[in-house]
Design a protein around this motif. Structure first.
Motif, PDB file in Angstrom:
ATOM      1  N   GLN A  74       0.809  -1.216   0.000  1.00 37.32           N
ATOM      2  CA  GLN A  74       0.000   0.000   0.000  1.00 37.32           C
ATOM      3  C   GLN A  74       0.847   1.273   0.000  1.00 37.32           C
ATOM      4  O   GLN A  74       0.335   2.366  -0.261  1.00 37.32           O
ATOM      5  CB  GLN A  74      -0.945   0.000   1.186  1.00 37.32           C
ATOM      6  CG  GLN A  74      -0.283   0.109   2.534  1.00 37.32           C
ATOM      7  CD  GLN A  74      -1.290   0.045   3.666  1.00 37.32           C
ATOM      8  OE1 GLN A  74      -2.494   0.095   3.451  1.00 37.32           O
ATOM      9  NE2 GLN A  74      -0.792  -0.038   4.885  1.00 37.32           N
ATOM     10  N   LEU A  75       2.151   1.125   0.253  1.00 37.57           N
ATOM     11  CA  LEU A  75       3.068   2.263   0.225  1.00 37.57           C
ATOM     12  C   LEU A  75       3.733   2.435  -1.134  1.00 37.57           C
ATOM     13  O   LEU A  75       4.466   3.396  -1.351  1.00 37.57           O
ATOM     14  CB  LEU A  75       4.151   2.091   1.296  1.00 37.57           C
ATOM     15  CG  LEU A  75       3.657   1.920   2.735  1.00 37.57           C
ATOM     16  CD1 LEU A  75       4.838   1.726   3.680  1.00 37.57           C
ATOM     17  CD2 LEU A  75       2.823   3.116   3.175  1.00 37.57           C
ATOM     18  N   LEU A  76       3.477   1.498  -2.035  1.00 40.91           N
ATOM     19  CA  LEU A  76       4.106   1.525  -3.361  1.00 40.91           C
ATOM     20  C   LEU A  76       3.155   2.189  -4.364  1.00 40.91           C
ATOM     21  O   LEU A  76       2.652   1.566  -5.299  1.00 40.91           O
ATOM     22  CB  LEU A  76       4.474   0.110  -3.814  1.00 40.91           C
ATOM     23  CG  LEU A  76       5.810  -0.468  -3.325  1.00 40.91           C
ATOM     24  CD1 LEU A  76       5.875  -0.492  -1.810  1.00 40.91           C
ATOM     25  CD2 LEU A  76       6.034  -1.865  -3.875  1.00 40.91           C
ATOM     26  N   GLY A  77       2.933   3.461  -4.172  1.00 40.53           N
ATOM     27  CA  GLY A  77       1.945   4.177  -4.957  1.00 40.53           C
ATOM     28  C   GLY A  77       2.299   4.364  -6.424  1.00 40.53           C
ATOM     29  O   GLY A  77       1.438   4.775  -7.209  1.00 40.53           O
ATOM     30  N   SER A  78       3.532   4.047  -6.807  1.00 37.84           N
ATOM     31  CA  SER A  78       3.943   4.187  -8.206  1.00 37.84           C
ATOM     32  C   SER A  78       3.708   2.927  -9.024  1.00 37.84           C
ATOM     33  O   SER A  78       3.942   2.931 -10.241  1.00 37.84           O
ATOM     34  CB  SER A  78       5.430   4.564  -8.285  1.00 37.84           C
ATOM     35  OG  SER A  78       5.680   5.818  -7.665  1.00 37.84           O
ATOM     36  N   LEU A  79       3.248   1.858  -8.389  1.00 35.39           N
ATOM     37  CA  LEU A  79       3.073   0.595  -9.094  1.00 35.39           C
ATOM     38  C   LEU A  79       2.077   0.722 -10.240  1.00 35.39           C
ATOM     39  O   LEU A  79       0.944   1.164 -10.047  1.00 35.39           O
ATOM     40  CB  LEU A  79       2.583  -0.498  -8.138  1.00 35.39           C
ATOM     41  CG  LEU A  79       3.634  -1.288  -7.356  1.00 35.39           C
ATOM     42  CD1 LEU A  79       2.954  -2.318  -6.473  1.00 35.39           C
ATOM     43  CD2 LEU A  79       4.621  -1.971  -8.293  1.00 35.39           C
ATOM     44  N   GLU A  80       2.505   0.320 -11.423  1.00 38.32           N
ATOM     45  CA  GLU A  80       1.628   0.284 -12.589  1.00 38.32           C
ATOM     46  C   GLU A  80       1.266  -1.145 -12.982  1.00 38.32           C
ATOM     47  O   GLU A  80       0.231  -1.383 -13.609  1.00 38.32           O
ATOM     48  CB  GLU A  80       2.310   0.987 -13.769  1.00 38.32           C
ATOM     49  CG  GLU A  80       2.600   2.456 -13.502  1.00 38.32           C
ATOM     50  CD  GLU A  80       3.358   3.106 -14.632  1.00 38.32           C
ATOM     51  OE1 GLU A  80       3.573   2.447 -15.681  1.00 38.32           O
ATOM     52  OE2 GLU A  80       3.758   4.284 -14.489  1.00 38.32           O
ATOM     53  N   SER A  81       2.136  -2.092 -12.636  1.00 37.88           N
ATOM     54  CA  SER A  81       1.902  -3.498 -12.944  1.00 37.88           C
ATOM     55  C   SER A  81       2.272  -4.337 -11.725  1.00 37.88           C
ATOM     56  O   SER A  81       3.396  -4.251 -11.223  1.00 37.88           O
ATOM     57  CB  SER A  81       2.746  -3.934 -14.156  1.00 37.88           C
ATOM     58  OG  SER A  81       2.610  -5.325 -14.398  1.00 37.88           O
ATOM     59  N   LEU A  82       1.326  -5.153 -11.273  1.00 39.74           N
ATOM     60  CA  LEU A  82       1.542  -5.999 -10.100  1.00 39.74           C
ATOM     61  C   LEU A  82       1.040  -7.406 -10.412  1.00 39.74           C
ATOM     62  O   LEU A  82      -0.130  -7.602 -10.738  1.00 39.74           O
ATOM     63  CB  LEU A  82       0.789  -5.442  -8.891  1.00 39.74           C
ATOM     64  CG  LEU A  82       0.816  -6.277  -7.611  1.00 39.74           C
ATOM     65  CD1 LEU A  82       2.245  -6.455  -7.102  1.00 39.74           C
ATOM     66  CD2 LEU A  82      -0.057  -5.631  -6.531  1.00 39.74           C
ATOM     67  N   GLU A  83       1.944  -8.383 -10.341  1.00 47.16           N
ATOM     68  CA  GLU A  83       1.598  -9.782 -10.578  1.00 47.16           C
ATOM     69  C   GLU A  83       2.064 -10.610  -9.384  1.00 47.16           C
ATOM     70  O   GLU A  83       3.252 -10.613  -9.052  1.00 47.16           O
ATOM     71  CB  GLU A  83       2.242 -10.302 -11.866  1.00 47.16           C
ATOM     72  CG  GLU A  83       1.789  -9.548 -13.113  1.00 47.16           C
ATOM     73  CD  GLU A  83       2.431 -10.109 -14.379  1.00 47.16           C
ATOM     74  OE1 GLU A  83       2.147 -11.270 -14.715  1.00 47.16           O
ATOM     75  OE2 GLU A  83       3.215  -9.364 -15.001  1.00 47.16           O
ATOM     76  N   LEU A  84       1.129 -11.309  -8.762  1.00 46.66           N
ATOM     77  CA  LEU A  84       1.413 -12.101  -7.567  1.00 46.66           C
ATOM     78  C   LEU A  84       0.941 -13.526  -7.787  1.00 46.66           C
ATOM     79  O   LEU A  84      -0.217 -13.748  -8.164  1.00 46.66           O
ATOM     80  CB  LEU A  84       0.697 -11.514  -6.352  1.00 46.66           C
ATOM     81  CG  LEU A  84       1.011 -10.056  -5.988  1.00 46.66           C
ATOM     82  CD1 LEU A  84       0.105  -9.595  -4.857  1.00 46.66           C
ATOM     83  CD2 LEU A  84       2.480  -9.899  -5.598  1.00 46.66           C
TER      84      LEU A  84
END
Length: 210
Positions: A74-84
Motif C-alpha cells: 500500500q506504500l508503493l503508490g507508483s506501481l503500474e503493474s503488479l503480478e502475484l
C-alpha cells in the motif's frame, strides 16, 4: 531474480533490495521455497519507487497470510503493474489485507493474482471491494482455480462493474464448489457488464443441473 532451493532466511535478500532505492522493476521467484513462512522481511525490502513488480511464491506451503506483504504494497503508490502468484500455498487462508491495500494503488494498470489450489481461502469479499476501487485498471487476471471453499464470488462480479477502464479480463473459477445459482449470477454479471468493452476469458465449472 530466481531462487530455487530451501531458502528460509530472507534477511540478506531484503537487505540487498532495500539498498537499491532507484529500482523500478523487480521480478522475484521464490517458488517452492517451502521453509518460507513470514513475508514481512521480504516485504520491507521492496522499494517504494517500484513501477513493475512480479512475485512468484507458488508452493510456499507455510505461508498463511498476505497481510505483511499487503501492508508494504500500500506504500508503493507508483506501481503500474503488479503480478502475484501464491498458487498451491496450502496454508494460505487470509487475503483480506491484499483487498484492503488495493485502493491505495491508483496507478495500477495491470493486476494479476494466482491463488489456484489455495483451498483454505473462504471469501473473496475484501478482494472484490478493493478491486472495485481501481478505477484506472485496464488488465485483470484472477486465477481462483480449485479454491474449493471460496465464497462471495457474486460480490466479485458486482464490484467489477465499477471498473470502467477495464479492457482485458481473465477469470478462472474452475473447481470452485459454488452453488449453481451463485455461479450463474457471476457469469451473467461478467458478460452483461464487459461484453461491449472488454475482452473476456471466463473459465467456470462444467454446467450442472440446478
Amino acid at each position: 531474480m530466481c531462487i530455487r532451493d530451501s531458502l528460509s532466511d530472507l534477511v540478506p535478500l531484503a537487505r540487498g533490495l532495500s539498498q537499491t532505492p532507484s529500482l523500478k522493476q523487480l521480478s522475484l521467484s521464490l517458488a517452492y521455497c517451502t521453509e518460507i513462512w513470514d513475508l514481512a522481511v521480504l516485504a520491507n525490502g521492496l522499494s517504494p519507487g517500484l513501477c513493475v513488480l512480479f512475485i512468484d511464491m507458488r508452493g510456499c506451503r507455510q505461508i498463511s497470510s498476505l497481510e505483511p506483504l499487503a501492508q508494504r504494497l500500500q506504500l508503493l503508490g507508483s506501481l503500474e503493474s503488479l503480478e502475484l502468484c501464491f498458487a498451491q500455498c496450502e496454508q494460505l487462508s487470509d487475503v483480506n489485507g491484499l483487498g484492503r491495500c488495493l485502493p491505495k494503488l491508483q496507478a495500477l494498470r495491470k493486476f494479476a493474482l494466482d491463488l489456484s489450489e489455495c483451498d483454505r481461502i473462504c471469501s473473496a469479499l475484501h478482494l472484490a471491494q478493493g478491486l472495485g476501487e481501481l478505477a484506472e485498471l485496464e488488465d485483470l487476471c484472477l486465477n481462483l482455480n480449485n479454491c474449493e471453499h471460496l465464497g462471495d464470488v457474486a460480490a466479485l462480479g458486482r464490484c467489477l462493474r465499477k471498473m470502467k477502464a477495464l479492457r482485458n479480463l481473465k477469470v478462472d473459477i474452475d473447481g470452485c464448489d459454488l452453488p449453481f445459482e451463485e455461479e450463474k449470477l457471476f457469469a451473467e454479471q461478467l458478460t452483461s457488464v464487459f461484453q461491449s468493452r472488454c475482452c473476456l476469458l471466463y473459465t467456470s465449472p462444467s454446467p450442472r443441473d440446478s
